[in-house]
Scaffold this active site. Structure first.
Site, PDB file in Angstrom:
ATOM      1  N   THR A  86       0.838  -1.196   0.000  1.00  0.00           N
ATOM      2  CA  THR A  86       0.000   0.000   0.000  1.00  0.00           C
ATOM      3  C   THR A  86       0.875   1.248   0.000  1.00  0.00           C
ATOM      4  OG1 THR A  86      -0.055   0.150   2.408  1.00  0.00           O
ATOM      5  CG2 THR A  86      -1.789  -1.195   1.360  1.00  0.00           C
ATOM      6  N   HIS A  87       0.272   2.373  -0.353  1.00  0.00           N
ATOM      7  CA  HIS A  87       0.997   3.644  -0.308  1.00  0.00           C
ATOM      8  C   HIS A  87       1.528   3.903   1.106  1.00  0.00           C
ATOM      9  CE1 HIS A  87      -1.164   4.441  -4.083  1.00  0.00           C
ATOM     10  NE2 HIS A  87      -0.118   5.193  -4.367  1.00  0.00           N
ATOM     11  N   ALA A  88       0.687   3.672   2.110  1.00  0.00           N
ATOM     12  CA  ALA A  88       1.087   3.943   3.495  1.00  0.00           C
ATOM     13  C   ALA A  88       2.273   3.072   3.904  1.00  0.00           C
ATOM     14  CB  ALA A  88      -0.092   3.718   4.435  1.00  0.00           C
TER      15      ALA A  88
END
Length: 92
Positions: A86-88
């Site tokens: 994920t981006h996070a």
């Protein structure tokens, strides 16, 4: 057709195991990887492929899903799969 060596970072292997644990559709990731391995460039627009900046300069980011990305490096001689997640998880 350009023939490139293919590499996988150690972290990439860990990221793939985590994606499997989270029940991600691994066929989507495999399909995107196949496009890259077969030099199907530019990638279809759905992948939102773009170069990265900052500490990731020299790498590219393609979206497997809206919040699932593949970070890779592409040169004349090498295709390196660096990270997926994920981006996070990757930029957070």
């Amino acid at each position: 057709m350009i023939q490139r060596d293919i590499e996988y970072s150690g972290q990439y292997s860990k990221d793939v195991k985590l994606a499997q644990k989270r029940h991600k559709d691994m066929n989507k990731l495999k399909y995107l990887m196949t496009l890259l391995i077969n030099n199907t460039l530019p990638l279809p627009a759905v992948y939102k492929d773009h170069p990265l900046q900052g500490s990731w300069k020299g790498y590219r980011d393609a979206h497997v899903e809206p919040d699932w990305i593949l970070i890779y490096k592409l040169t004349d001689k090498l295709l390196r799969f660096e990270r997926t997640g994920t981006h996070a998880a990757l930029f957070g």
